[in-house]
Design a protein around this motif. Structure first.
Motif, short mmCIF file in Angstrom:
data_model
loop_
_atom_site.label_atom_id
_atom_site.label_comp_id
_atom_site.label_asym_id
_atom_site.label_seq_id
_atom_site.Cartn_x
_atom_site.Cartn_y
_atom_site.Cartn_z
N ILE A 138 37.30 26.81 41.76
CA ILE A 138 38.68 26.34 41.87
C ILE A 138 38.79 25.00 41.16
O ILE A 138 37.98 24.10 41.39
N THR A 191 34.11 24.46 44.83
CA THR A 191 35.30 23.63 44.89
C THR A 191 35.19 22.56 43.81
O THR A 191 34.55 21.53 44.01
N ALA A 234 44.51 27.84 46.77
CA ALA A 234 43.52 28.79 46.25
C ALA A 234 42.67 29.38 47.36
O ALA A 234 42.41 30.59 47.39
N GLN A 282 44.59 32.87 38.63
CA GLN A 282 43.20 33.32 38.61
C GLN A 282 42.88 34.00 37.29
O GLN A 282 43.63 34.84 36.81
N ILE A 323 40.02 29.69 39.06
CA ILE A 323 41.32 29.59 39.70
C ILE A 323 41.87 28.20 39.44
O ILE A 323 41.37 27.21 39.98
#
Length: 666
Positions: free
Chosen positions: A96, A66, A156, A134, A149
């Motif tokens: 992400i 993350t 996401a 993505q 992403i």
């Protein structure tokens, strides 16, 4: 509906010691003490990655992060993977990032770590455009797959859940919860739990009490440890209790059997890309082609254009087309870099020109500026600039598409299919497929195959498993004009109503006609005249320069082949449904299309299809091939869940069910 603009790139200030700071969140991207050592300590050590990779029991390992930031955590993990993981294994690293760095910012930040330069240079060279969605990047000869992403964290994670992704280790590395609370919301942590399995680990630099309590309530066993450097504490742990998340009708279904041998029917672009990708993973691919050599159908031209007609609208097809183009450009570039393909002989990836040749395309290209104006993917040029770039006089304005070029589709197929672990069976017409504890091919060897992939274009409709796919045939003819004299020649592809690649062997290819429901492959003088008329209309100066000798249309050489397209012009790539069981499970949608149907969709065991690429086979087939491979190998798909559903073979059946056109037979 206007497509979402480009992803908002990060606003960064650089401290005196060169550490990047987000002005959006008022926080540093890495520790000023020693960011690399902090990454190693927090994320690698507390996920116990070295030990786990030395004793890896499967061929793959999935990390989800993350907050990609500068990519430092990824590079540290990649380095450790190279040092500890088995040679034949594959790391999938999914990260992400809502506010991606620019390539220049990434390069400046990573310059702090000269020991990572070899890996950092590869990341920077393949770093994607700041376009939402993505992006799959394959590194280390495909042994390391980075999926970036560019999206809001909750969107996401929900998408990954719909794709039935399962994480082995989490890098929870958003900015501090006090600076970026959305990254640490209860909903985010619930998605993280849903994407985990028992014994999935996590590590994070934060030790905030609310985060620790939420993770414990969601089933994680949480350990507080000493933080790195001046930080007092950090958290890590493993999931001890797991409740499976609900699956969507299109969610990939995991299988438990090992797949070692695969039958691929069709030796065109679709089949060749799948065979090549599987062979690199050590899986034996047997490719069956009814002709006497590969690429004899729609993949058999000497020149094809790697490009896509971009759109400003938010449609599944336009979103897929862009994702496919960006992926295929990196994919083919890697084939050239590795020596599988040869520059100029097999193609050139030096971009292409798309002309604003009529009012419709002029309006479209103006609207594209709203989406791509700040990105290097597209450059808007006037006719003088285009003429200089193309090397011939051009009478229209247009755009230069950087991630594009031309390729020899037939040579691409031949060279991919010559790789180890691939066996090509020519003159092998497979007339039927039967499943009995494995797949048996009528017309093929007596060998039983673990899986089968149908890649023979409209020939797919000859099998009971795929007979109802809505495919249509579109004839296309290219014309070859002999060149003589020292005339200016295009040095990159020019696209208008037709297309004009750079000449080869003193002949100019011009294409291609578009004749729906025409299945003749005989050369047509009328089609030659159509190609010449389009060239004369849109590129009159070049037409006059090469047609001075008045070559008769009926004497031109050329090639006619049949494209296979779907009724919605989006390709079909995925696992085939068990039709009767699928209808039975989803028939309640005929009365209420919004009703939730629980459970995985009933699919045929290890039976896949990859067809319907129309005139975009070069651009579409590599991304779809990787999606098929992900289904076969139980690894993360390069497609978002939206695009998985948009390309799913059962989408047509589901539409018929909802409209009341599909019923269960007595």
């Amino acid at each position: 509906m206007t497509e979402q603009p480009q992803a908002t790139t990060a606003n960064i200030e650089w401290r005196g010691n060169g550490v990047p700071v987000s002005t959006e969140f008022g926080d540093v991207y890495f520790s000023s003490n020693n960011g690399l050592e902090e990454s190693r300590y927090v994320f690698l050590q507390h996920n116990q990655l070295a030990q786990r990779w030395q004793n890896l029991s499967s061929n793959t390992f999935n990390i989800i992060e993350t907050g990609f930031g500068t990519g430092l955590n990824f590079l540290a993990a990649w380095e450790l993977w190279q040092q500890n993981a088995p040679a034949n294994s594959q790391l999938h690293f999914i990260s992400i990032e809502k506010y991606p760095l620019t390539k220049q910012q990434l390069s400046q930040a990573l310059a702090h770590w000269p020991e990572l330069k070899l890996l950092a240079d590869q990341l920077i060279a393949n770093y994607p455009h700041p376009i939402p969605g993505q992006h799959r990047i394959e590194l280390n000869a495909g042994n390391v797959c980075l999926s970036l992403i560019f999206e809001d964290i909750e969107i996401a994670l929900a998408d990954l859940q719909h794709n039935n992704i399962k994480c082995d280790a989490w890098f929870l590395d958003g900015f501090a919860p006090s600076k970026n609370p959305a990254m640490w919301s209860r909903q985010t942590l619930e998605y993280i739990t849903a994407l985990s399995e028992v014994n999935t680990s996590f590590a994070t630099f934060t030790a905030v009490g609310r985060i620790r309590r939420d993770l414990q309530q969601l089933g994680f066993e949480v350990t507080k440890s000493k933080g790195y450097g001046i930080k007092r504490d950090m958290l890590s742990g493993v999931l001890k209790q797991h409740t499976p998340a609900a699956m969507q009708w299109y969610s990939p279904v995991k299988h438990s059997t090992d797949i070692n041998s695969i039958a691929i029917i069709g030796a065109g672009l679709a089949g060749a890309h799948i065979a090549y990708g599987l062979a690199k993973l050590g899986i034996n691919a047997h490719v069956f082609e009814e002709q006497d050599s590969c690429a004899q159908g729609g993949s058999g031209n000497d020149q094809g254009i790697l490009y896509s007609r971009l759109s400003h609208e938010k449609l599944h097809l336009s979103e897929f087309s862009l994702a496919a183009l960006l992926y295929s450009y990196r994919y083919y570039q890697a084939l050239f870099n590795s020596g599988v393909l040869t520059e100029k002989d097999d193609g050139e990836l030096n971009g292409s020109i798309q002309l604003a040749f009529n009012d419709k395309t002029k309006v479209l290209q103006e609207k594209l500026k709203q989406r791509f104006s700040n990105d290097s993917l597209i450059k808007w040029l006037n006719c003088e600039e285009i003429s200089e770039l193309a090397g011939i006089e051009i009478e229209h304005n247009g755009i230069y598409l950087r991630d594009s070029g031309w390729l020899n589709p037939q040579q691409v197929c031949k060279k991919l299919l010559k790789q180890p672990n691939i066996t090509l069976h020519t003159n092998s017409k497979i007339s039927a497929l039967d499943y009995a504890d494995g797949w048996h091919l009528t017309g093929g060897p007596s060998t039983k195959f673990d899986a089968v992939v149908i890649c023979n274009a409209s020939g797919a409709m000859s099998y009971t498993q795929s007979t109802d796919l809505p495919l249509k045939s579109i004839r296309g003819q290219i014309s070859y004009i002999p060149l003589a004299g020292a005339v200016d020649r295009p040095n990159l592809p020019v696209c208008y109503e037709g297309y004009l690649p750079p000449p080869q062997d003193n002949q100019q290819c011009v294409g291609a006609t578009f004749n729906l429901n025409d299945t003749s492959t005989q050369l047509s003088t009328a089609d030659h005249l159509t190609n010449l008329a389009q060239l004369q209309q849109y590129l009159p100066t070049y037409y006059n320069s090469i047609m001075y000798n008045n070559v008769a249309a009926e004497k031109l050489k050329g090639r006619a082949s049949i494209r296979c397209a779907t009724t919605d012009y989006t390709p079909i790539a995925g696992q085939l449904a068990d039709q009767d069981k699928f209808i039975q499970q989803y028939i309640p949608l005929a009365k209420n299309a919004k009703r939730t149907i629980s459970g995985a969709a009933p699919l045929l065991p290890n039976c896949y299809v990859s067809v319907g690429y129309g005139s975009r086979g070069l651009s579409y087939s590599p991304l779809c091939a990787q999606h098929i491979i992900s289904l076969i190998t139980n690894t993360p798909s390069p497609l978002s869940s939206k695009l998985v559903s948009a390309t799913h073979p059962a989408r047509f059946l589901l539409r018929d069910i909802i409209k009341g056109k599909a019923t269960i037979e007595d």
